[in-house]
Motif scaffolding. Structure first.
Motif, PDB file in Angstrom:
ATOM      1  N   ALA A 145       0.835  -1.203   0.000  1.00  0.00           N
ATOM      2  CA  ALA A 145       0.000   0.000   0.000  1.00  0.00           C
ATOM      3  C   ALA A 145       0.868   1.251   0.000  1.00  0.00           C
ATOM      4  O   ALA A 145       0.591   2.213  -0.730  1.00  0.00           O
ATOM      5  CB  ALA A 145      -0.919  -0.009   1.220  1.00  0.00           C
ATOM      6  N   ALA A 146       1.928   1.227   0.797  1.00  0.00           N
ATOM      7  CA  ALA A 146       2.827   2.384   0.833  1.00  0.00           C
ATOM      8  C   ALA A 146       3.515   2.557  -0.519  1.00  0.00           C
ATOM      9  O   ALA A 146       3.636   3.683  -1.029  1.00  0.00           O
ATOM     10  CB  ALA A 146       3.863   2.207   1.943  1.00  0.00           C
ATOM     11  N   ALA A 147       3.918   1.451  -1.112  1.00  0.00           N
ATOM     12  CA  ALA A 147       4.586   1.527  -2.421  1.00  0.00           C
ATOM     13  C   ALA A 147       3.618   2.019  -3.486  1.00  0.00           C
ATOM     14  O   ALA A 147       3.980   2.810  -4.370  1.00  0.00           O
ATOM     15  CB  ALA A 147       5.148   0.154  -2.795  1.00  0.00           C
ATOM     16  N   SER A 148       2.375   1.568  -3.408  1.00  0.00           N
ATOM     17  CA  SER A 148       1.369   1.991  -4.386  1.00  0.00           C
ATOM     18  C   SER A 148       1.089   3.486  -4.252  1.00  0.00           C
ATOM     19  O   SER A 148       0.998   4.207  -5.265  1.00  0.00           O
ATOM     20  CB  SER A 148       0.074   1.194  -4.178  1.00  0.00           C
ATOM     21  OG  SER A 148      -0.948   1.662  -5.029  1.00  0.00           O
ATOM     22  N   ALA A 149       0.956   3.961  -3.028  1.00  0.00           N
ATOM     23  CA  ALA A 149       0.696   5.395  -2.815  1.00  0.00           C
ATOM     24  C   ALA A 149       1.860   6.229  -3.323  1.00  0.00           C
ATOM     25  O   ALA A 149       1.674   7.285  -3.946  1.00  0.00           O
ATOM     26  CB  ALA A 149       0.447   5.662  -1.324  1.00  0.00           C
ATOM     27  N   PHE A 150       3.073   5.743  -3.086  1.00  0.00           N
ATOM     28  CA  PHE A 150       4.262   6.468  -3.542  1.00  0.00           C
ATOM     29  C   PHE A 150       4.330   6.489  -5.075  1.00  0.00           C
ATOM     30  O   PHE A 150       4.611   7.519  -5.693  1.00  0.00           O
ATOM     31  CB  PHE A 150       5.519   5.807  -2.964  1.00  0.00           C
ATOM     32  CG  PHE A 150       6.788   6.559  -3.265  1.00  0.00           C
ATOM     33  CD1 PHE A 150       7.066   7.759  -2.628  1.00  0.00           C
ATOM     34  CD2 PHE A 150       7.703   6.064  -4.185  1.00  0.00           C
ATOM     35  CE1 PHE A 150       8.235   8.457  -2.908  1.00  0.00           C
ATOM     36  CE2 PHE A 150       8.869   6.754  -4.466  1.00  0.00           C
ATOM     37  CZ  PHE A 150       9.143   7.964  -3.830  1.00  0.00           C
ATOM     38  N   PRO A 209       2.934  -0.218  -8.336  1.00  0.00           N
ATOM     39  CA  PRO A 209       4.327   0.218  -8.379  1.00  0.00           C
ATOM     40  C   PRO A 209       5.213  -0.799  -9.101  1.00  0.00           C
ATOM     41  O   PRO A 209       4.896  -1.994  -9.148  1.00  0.00           O
ATOM     42  CB  PRO A 209       4.706   0.289  -6.892  1.00  0.00           C
ATOM     43  CG  PRO A 209       3.842  -0.747  -6.248  1.00  0.00           C
ATOM     44  CD  PRO A 209       2.555  -0.738  -7.021  1.00  0.00           C
ATOM     45  N   PRO A 210       6.321  -0.346  -9.668  1.00  0.00           N
ATOM     46  CA  PRO A 210       7.306  -1.293 -10.185  1.00  0.00           C
ATOM     47  C   PRO A 210       7.764  -2.183  -9.020  1.00  0.00           C
ATOM     48  O   PRO A 210       7.910  -1.710  -7.893  1.00  0.00           O
ATOM     49  CB  PRO A 210       8.451  -0.392 -10.669  1.00  0.00           C
ATOM     50  CG  PRO A 210       7.829   0.955 -10.860  1.00  0.00           C
ATOM     51  CD  PRO A 210       6.728   1.062  -9.854  1.00  0.00           C
TER      52      PRO A 210
END
Lengths: 391, 85
Positions: free
Chosen positions: A154-159, A169-170
């Motif tokens: 989730a954090a990677a997606s938001a970033f 995200p990649p």
């Protein structure tokens, strides 16, 4: 010659070009996909209403330089059928924005013969314009709920959304692996009762008919409308899959239904949850489980009063989202929404609508619980790009 | 109401409603960036209320709203019987 007039089929190439110009994801993409989308949603849609048409601003010198989309909906209010008009998109050529054409289009649209005008994706300036034109804010509908399913993902997606405008995200598989190892407790378990099956048009109409009676204002679905609606939704690139489920209790009773877009490694966007009483919790539990099993990192939706207590029990967070606006000459319609007595969901709004240029067709390919996803979409319209739908 | 008085009243209305001081009656409000979409909606609403008439929805000519002078002329034309007391 009137500057503001109904959209005609001959305007579609100009409208598509206008949209493409503000679509930063694919400004040079082919226009045929946009033309087809606007034709299907604004002109040939089974609920298209000549009295509540999409509007264009036809400049004497530059031609069509602005458009206000229109999505008429049939609802039941008490014992009468009412016409709701969902506005959007509102697009104006950048060179003409200083002239206030967006405001003039909105002013003209809300003055139409519909019983109520709604919008569920207004940016700040459009929200202010609605307010000046006598519209009111649907505060609950302007908020969204979210449950995290995989915190690292989730954090990677938001970033990734913030930095590159993509929800997945990649390296999503790597984050999924970390979440699998560390985040088991967050993953919703398979509910101890009930099961899901593919939701047919008739199933949804039946569930709405039964559960909707608890609401003063509710959609009047029929098979033709739902066929057209899901036909368009299947091709929208908001997620990799459009999932529609009927939830049954162990004794075979239809308990509820849900519709959501799923994206493995990215968020799941809920369009509609229909159930009543204790069945709401059961329906949400199956929804959360399916989203997690398919690899979604979060699941989110619009705040609707009948869901709130069940969302709270399930540790969902509430946050601000796009503005939801209402305007009606009939105060009882506005009151029905503001008091939580309306079943008005994203399915009936403009929130999910994303035209796309010509590309691969996307169809629902998963069975309940499966994690396989379709091919990557041609493009995904993001909130970053949406912020540029200036007026 | 004379044209000069009408021009002054509209300038006052813009100042009161939009908190914008217009330098001169012929200042181009759009070109100068003094009003935007939101301000235009507000101005239309206020002028309709102040002068008790409804502006057209379909063929509203935004070009006639470019300056205080033009707005005053437009409002005066909508009240040819001199009902602007």
């Amino acid at each position: 010659v009137n500057a503001i007039r109904p959209l005609e089929p001959a305007d579609l190439p100009a409208v598509a070009a206008l949209y493409a110009e503000i679509d930063k994801n694919d400004p040079d993409g082919p226009l045929s996909g946009y033309i087809d989308f606007f034709n299907r949603t604004l002109i040939e849609h089974p609920l298209a209403d000549p009295e509540i048409p999409a509007l264009v601003y036809d400049d004497p010198r530059d031609g069509v330089v602005g458009m206000m989309g229109s999505h008429p909906r049939q609802f039941i209010h008490g014992d009468r059928t009412v016409r709701l008009a969902c506005s959007g998109p509102l697009i104006v050529h950048p060179d003409h924005r200083p002239r206030g054409l967006g405001a003039l289009l909105l002013r003209r649209y809300v003055a139409g013969p519909q019983d109520m005008t709604v919008n569920d994706r207004a940016l700040d300036m459009v929200h202010d314009m609605w307010s000046r034109l006598g519209g009111v804010t649907d505060s609950a509908g302007s908020m969204s709920w979210e449950r995290k399913l995989a915190p690292v993902g989730a954090a990677a997606s938001a970033f990734a959304l913030r930095m590159i405008g993509r929800e997945r995200p990649p390296g999503a598989a790597l984050y999924a692996g970390i979440d699998a190892a560390l985040g088991r407790r967050l993953r919703p378990a398979l509910p101890s009762s009930g099961e899901t099956e593919k939701l047919t048009h008739q199933d949804l109409a039946d569930v709405i008919d039964r559960c909707g009676r608890a609401f003063e204002l509710r959609p009047a679905y029929d098979a033709e409308y739902l066929s057209a609606l899901f036909g368009v939704m299947d091709e929208v690139v908001l997620g990799d899959l459009l999932v529609r489920r009927l939830v049954r209790t162990d004794d075979g009773r239809a308990a509820g239904a849900y519709v959501m877009y799923l994206r493995a490694g990215g968020p799941a966007h809920v369009m509609q949850v229909v159930a009543s009483g204790d069945d709401i919790g059961l329906t949400l539990d199956h929804l959360f489980h399916e989203a997690a099993a398919a690899g979604a990192v979060t699941v989110s939706g619009r705040v609707e009063p009948h869901l709130v207590s069940h969302l709270r029990e399930r540790s969902c967070r509430i946050d601000w989202h796009y503005w939801s606006m209402l305007q009606s000459r009939d105060p009882s319609l506005v009151a029905a929404v503001l008091s939580g007595k309306a079943l008005l969901t994203r399915l009936d709004g403009e929130w999910w609508m994303r035209p796309r240029p010509q590309g691969s067709s996307l169809v629902e390919e998963v069975q309940a619980g499966a994690s396989r996803v379709a091919a990557a979409p041609a493009f995904a319209m993001t909130t970053t790009a949406l912020a540029d739908l200036g007026v | 109401m004379s044209t000069a008085a009408l021009t002054e009243r509209i300038s006052d209305l813009i100042r009161e409603t939009l908190h914008v001081v217009v330098p001169a009656p012929d200042t181009d409000l759009i070109e100068s960036g003094l009003i935007d979409s939101l301000a235009l909606v507000s101005l239309i609403t206020e002028i309709e209320a102040e002068f008790k008439f409804e502006m057209p929805l379909d063929d509203f000519d935004v070009e006639r709203f470019r300056s205080v002078e033009q707005i005053a002329t437009y409002v005066a034309e909508t009240h040819p019987d001199g009902s602007l007391a």
